[in-house]
Enzyme design. Structure first.
Site, PDB file in Angstrom:
ATOM      1  N   CYS A 173       0.805  -1.213   0.000  1.00 51.81           N
ATOM      2  CA  CYS A 173       0.000   0.000   0.000  1.00 51.81           C
ATOM      3  C   CYS A 173       0.842   1.267   0.000  1.00 51.81           C
ATOM      4  CB  CYS A 173      -0.924   0.015   1.209  1.00 51.81           C
ATOM      5  SG  CYS A 173      -0.094  -0.362   2.749  1.00 51.81           S
ATOM      6  N   GLY A 214      -1.399   0.508  -4.737  1.00 51.80           N
ATOM      7  CA  GLY A 214      -2.534  -0.274  -4.283  1.00 51.80           C
ATOM      8  C   GLY A 214      -3.810   0.188  -4.946  1.00 51.80           C
ATOM      9  N   ASN A 272       2.002   0.958   5.951  1.00 48.41           N
ATOM     10  CA  ASN A 272       2.568   0.247   4.805  1.00 48.41           C
ATOM     11  C   ASN A 272       3.608  -0.727   5.328  1.00 48.41           C
ATOM     12  OD1 ASN A 272       4.850   1.123   2.105  1.00 48.41           O
ATOM     13  ND2 ASN A 272       3.464  -0.602   2.269  1.00 48.41           N
ATOM     14  N   GLY A 273       3.444  -1.998   5.009  1.00 50.00           N
ATOM     15  CA  GLY A 273       4.405  -2.997   5.457  1.00 50.00           C
ATOM     16  C   GLY A 273       3.713  -4.254   5.933  1.00 50.00           C
ATOM     17  N   CYS A 310      13.720  -2.357   1.158  1.00 50.40           N
ATOM     18  CA  CYS A 310      13.461  -3.301   0.071  1.00 50.40           C
ATOM     19  C   CYS A 310      14.023  -2.744  -1.236  1.00 50.40           C
ATOM     20  CB  CYS A 310      11.965  -3.540  -0.056  1.00 50.40           C
ATOM     21  SG  CYS A 310      11.501  -4.557  -1.476  1.00 50.40           S
ATOM     22  N   TYR A 345      10.957  -1.892  -9.052  1.00 59.51           N
ATOM     23  CA  TYR A 345       9.582  -2.045  -9.544  1.00 59.51           C
ATOM     24  C   TYR A 345       8.532  -1.179  -8.860  1.00 59.51           C
ATOM     25  CZ  TYR A 345       5.098  -4.244 -10.589  1.00 59.51           C
ATOM     26  OH  TYR A 345       3.809  -4.468 -10.963  1.00 59.51           O
ATOM     27  N   SER A 370       7.913  -0.447 -15.636  1.00 58.89           N
ATOM     28  CA  SER A 370       9.229  -0.327 -15.024  1.00 58.89           C
ATOM     29  C   SER A 370      10.339  -0.960 -15.844  1.00 58.89           C
ATOM     30  CB  SER A 370       9.212  -0.913 -13.605  1.00 58.89           C
ATOM     31  OG  SER A 370       8.541  -2.146 -13.575  1.00 58.89           O
ATOM     32  N   ASP A 380      11.328  -6.276 -15.420  1.00 59.60           N
ATOM     33  CA  ASP A 380      11.817  -6.080 -14.064  1.00 59.60           C
ATOM     34  C   ASP A 380      11.878  -7.359 -13.255  1.00 59.60           C
ATOM     35  OD1 ASP A 380       9.132  -6.442 -12.632  1.00 59.60           O
ATOM     36  OD2 ASP A 380       8.680  -4.850 -14.046  1.00 59.60           O
TER      37      ASP A 380
END
Length: 477
Positions: free
Chosen positions: A9, A37, A112-113, A251, A257, A298, A361
């Site tokens: 998200c 998202g 987010n996560g 990340c 991406y 991407s 990607d």
């Protein structure tokens, strides 16, 4: 890549010293984060301690009509969220921001996560009498904050206590009656940045492109483990959970991406990082060809980087229908494949009779990549050489990316790149090495997590994770 991995998200928050129409500002920010998202979205606004909110399933432009935005009303603090579910299924109670009313006031949370110990914390809360309405780990964070707020002198103190308990990936924006608080896990898995509008309002967003959308200037990224408080008393930073000289483990796929190419993360342009990935890929996996093309979106930047490094001309090989949304957002494999057929068409004049290098990607399951290779051959491509601007996925991710098993990963089915090339119908296949992946964002003010490629996790992970266990039928256990 159309059949690529999923990310959870995007979050957005704004704090202003005066009451104004912040819902429309948040709308613009969320619209810029829509790529993170497309399942659901929500906005919550605080007007002198009174919270109003609206949320629903669908795109930002579908959920928030002018009438709905107006109904939320004005305020001086507001939060927004766009969601793709990785933990917790499609459930109205999982749509964020989560708004909770408790004895010491109201709070709203956007996250987010993905937590790695959510089940453990949830169980403790339930055994003490807590009742959960949804199935996401965000609710675990929210209830932990409330629990700690009841025994703390301030919400900031409660956030610090909660951060001592929760583990995993979390980039959060919290709204109270008087403040906006942004906090990020000590590893910094997911991005979070701060901006300022010309009028002096402060914004917090998953990506800088959302700041651009509301006319805010990017100030800086929130440090891994940092808590930033925005209130009428000013802005202050709490670094009790920061790991000193450790730059964290963001990340790396944010650069490859997830993020929009016009975003800047940790001081590095996403567009330039992808071009560098393509250039490094050209050095590692050269091949004689007539043209280099990229798979939208991407893969395009990486293809340009490959072309410039190799000297092979760059061409537009695909036209994408931009009105069908990202296919990775679709909830099932069948619907994702149907969307790909609607989204992508080959420009035959670009590839007919030529040896083609196709840059993407990632390759996850391989089914969509095989279909795209087939499209190129049907369009007359003499040879198709696939190059991937990331290493092969071999391990699950527990930090907000939806790679939860090895069974569908093509790189786990086949050990060698040549075998995968044969499976997808390509003449050759080359992946970017893990070593080069760490070079694509050189000079970034961050370390990187590459666990989905290497299996080297920055922190302990669950041995037997039960994904969406609260949304699973009894017969599924």
């Amino acid at each position: 890549m159309f059949n690529s991995i999923h990310e959870e998200c995007g979050v957005f928050g704004i704090f202003d010293s005066k009451i104004s129409d912040l819902a429309n500002t948040v709308y613009s920010g969320l619209h810029a984060l829509q790529h993170r998202g497309q399942e659901s979205c929500g906005i919550a606004v605080n007007n002198d301690g009174v919270f109003s909110h609206y949320k629903g399933d669908g795109l930002v432009s579908e959920v928030f009509t002018p009438e709905k935005l107006e109904s939320i009303g004005p305020g001086n603090i507001a939060l927004g969220h766009v969601r793709y579910s990785t933990t917790g299924g499609k459930n109205i109670n999982n749509i964020q921001p989560l708004v909770i009313r408790h004895i010491k006031g109201n709070l709203a949370l956007s996250h987010n996560g993905n937590l790695t110990n959510s089940d453990e914390i949830r169980k403790k809360i339930e055994l003490s009498g807590g009742i959960f309405h949804g199935t996401s780990d965000t609710e675990t964070i929210a209830y932990s904050l409330v629990e700690d707020r009841l025994t703390s002198g301030s919400t900031c103190e409660a956030v610090e206590k909660t951060m001592n308990k929760i583990k995993g990936a979390y980039s959060c924006v919290l709204m109270t009656a008087t403040a906006m608080i942004a906090f990020r896990d000590p590893f910094g898995f997911r991005p979070l940045c701060i901006g300022e509008t010309p009028g002096g309002a402060y914004c917090v967003a998953s990506e800088s492109c959302a700041l651009d959308a509301v006319g805010a200037k990017l100030l800086r990224d929130i440090m891994p483990g940092e808590i930033v408080v925005f209130s009428k008393e000013g802005t202050r930073s709490i670094t009790s959970h920061c790991a000193g000289k450790d730059k964290g483990s963001m990340c790396v796929f944010e650069y490859i991406y997830f993020a929009r190419p016009d975003s800047v993360i940790n001081g590095v342009s996403v567009h330039h990082a992808r071009m560098r990935a393509g250039a490094l890929l050209a050095k590692e996996h050269p091949v004689e060809a007539d043209i280099v093309i990229g798979v939208p979106d991407s893969g395009l930047d990486a293809a340009l980087g490959y072309s410039r490094e190799s000297g092979i001309p760059y061409g537009i090989g695909f036209i994408k229908n931009k009105y069908t949304g990202r296919s990775f957002i679709q909830p099932s494999q069948t619907s994702r494949e149907d969307t790909v057929r609607l989204k992508l068409n080959v420009i035959k004049e670009t590839v007919n009779g030529k040896k083609v290098i196709m840059i993407d990607d990632s390759i996850v399951r391989g089914t969509t990549c095989a279909r795209i290779v087939s499209l190129l051959r049907d369009a007359g491509a003499k040879e198709v050489h696939v190059r991937v601007s990331a290493p092969p996925f071999r391990y699950p991710c527990y930090f907000g990316t939806d790679i939860d098993s090895k069974e569908n990963l093509i790189a786990c089915k086949y050990e060698k790149a040549g075998e995968i090339a044969k499976a997808i119908g390509a003449d050759s296949l080359g992946y970017l090495s893990v070593k080069s992946t760490h070079k694509i964002a050189e000079n970034a003010d961050s370390g990187f997590c590459d666990a989905c490629f290497t299996g080297r996790y920055p922190l302990p992970v669950p041995e037997n994770p039960a994904k969406n266990k609260y949304d699973t039928k009894i017969g599924g256990f």
